[in-house]
Every structure is written in C-alpha cells, then in structure tokens.
Design an enzyme around this catalytic site. Sequence first.
Site, PDB file in Angstrom:
ATOM      1  N   HIS A  18       1.028  -1.094   0.107  1.00 12.19           N
ATOM      2  CA  HIS A  18      -0.072  -0.174  -0.053  1.00 12.19           C
ATOM      3  C   HIS A  18       0.728   1.167   0.015  1.00 12.19           C
ATOM      4  O   HIS A  18       0.526   2.093  -0.821  1.00 12.19           O
ATOM      5  CB  HIS A  18      -0.912   0.073   1.138  1.00 12.19           C
ATOM      6  N   LYS A  42     -15.603  -6.853   3.788  1.00 14.74           N
ATOM      7  CA  LYS A  42     -14.638  -7.670   4.494  1.00 14.74           C
ATOM      8  C   LYS A  42     -14.910  -7.704   5.899  1.00 14.74           C
ATOM      9  O   LYS A  42     -15.419  -6.838   6.574  1.00 14.74           O
ATOM     10  CB  LYS A  42     -13.345  -7.124   3.980  1.00 14.74           C
ATOM     11  N   ARG A  91      -1.251  -6.146  -8.287  1.00 13.46           N
ATOM     12  CA  ARG A  91      -0.362  -6.918  -7.896  1.00 13.46           C
ATOM     13  C   ARG A  91       0.129  -7.838  -9.060  1.00 13.46           C
ATOM     14  O   ARG A  91       1.116  -8.452  -9.208  1.00 13.46           O
ATOM     15  CB  ARG A  91      -0.361  -7.932  -6.681  1.00 13.46           C
ATOM     16  N   SER A 129      -3.145  -8.086   2.268  1.00 10.32           N
ATOM     17  CA  SER A 129      -3.630  -8.080   3.711  1.00 10.32           C
ATOM     18  C   SER A 129      -3.921  -9.364   4.457  1.00 10.32           C
ATOM     19  O   SER A 129      -3.608  -9.487   5.523  1.00 10.32           O
ATOM     20  CB  SER A 129      -4.616  -6.997   3.929  1.00 10.32           C
TER      21      SER A 129
END
Length: 161
Positions: A18, A42, A91, A129
């Site tokens: 990040h 989430k 990514r 994460s």
Amino acid sequence: MTRIAVYPGSFDPLTRGHLDILQRSVGLFDKVIIGVAVNSNKSLLFSIEERIEFIREATKGWENLEIDTFEGLTVDYCKKRGAKSIIRGLRAVTDFDYEYAISLMNRKLAPDVETIFLMSSNDYSFVSSTIVKEVARHGRDVSAQVPDHVSKALLKKLYHK
C-alpha cells in the site's frame, strides 16, 4: 486546477505494498486522499481508528496527503471531495479482472472520474493484507511486508501462545 486523487481501501492492515503505491501516487497528484472504507464487505481485524493511526504513523511528514474515512461508493466520495482520479494498485493478473470490472462500473456512474492503475513493485507483488494476517496468526514475523508498528499490532492481536 488542483489534481486530487483518492486511494480507497480497507487497509486492514496497511502493508508496504500500500505504501509503495501511495508513495508513487503523491508524486503524480497535487493531493492524495487515503479513503479508509468504513463499511467494507470484508471481515475487519482492526477498528477504523486503528487503521487510520497505522497510516498516520507510516506517513508522518509526507506532504500533499490526507487521511479520511468514507462510506458508500468511491465515485460518490470522489465527487464530494472534488477528486478526478481513483488510484488502484495491481499485484497480478487476478487483481486486474476484478479491478477492471469495478473501473468500468465507476466509469458508467461517474464518467469524469478516471481510475489510475499502478503496478505493484516486484518486492510487494505477493503481499496482501489477507496473507499477512494469516502469517501473523501463526506467530511469524511480517515486518518485511508491513511497517514495524503494524507488525507488532498484528502479532499482539492475532498470535496467542
């Protein structure tokens, strides 16, 4: 005219990936707003206050950066804040499919707001994460993937001997 961008996310927790995207973003825009999502789909480990503090600590001294929270659609938040760009980090190819679909919907909802994709640096292309939380849950060091203060908080919260 001031070029404002929003970098939205749950940041649960903030990773070095990040920060890589954020550091490159502040060089591209007059102002970058880190929009920490309040109501994410989430399951969150850290409170909104903890996540903001992680970001604040990691970005101490950075200029043209603001940390804020928001609920609802990112494009609505962008309009409210006068931002014309949404920053998203990629990514891998799997990220692209998901992010591309979202960017197309955002374009329909707000044609004047552009999504800017930044590729993750090689060092962070595997960092997520979710993976970081799983490794920390087993008591392993994640300080290469997250700032030290975040690593300590993760281990304290997740790893119980």
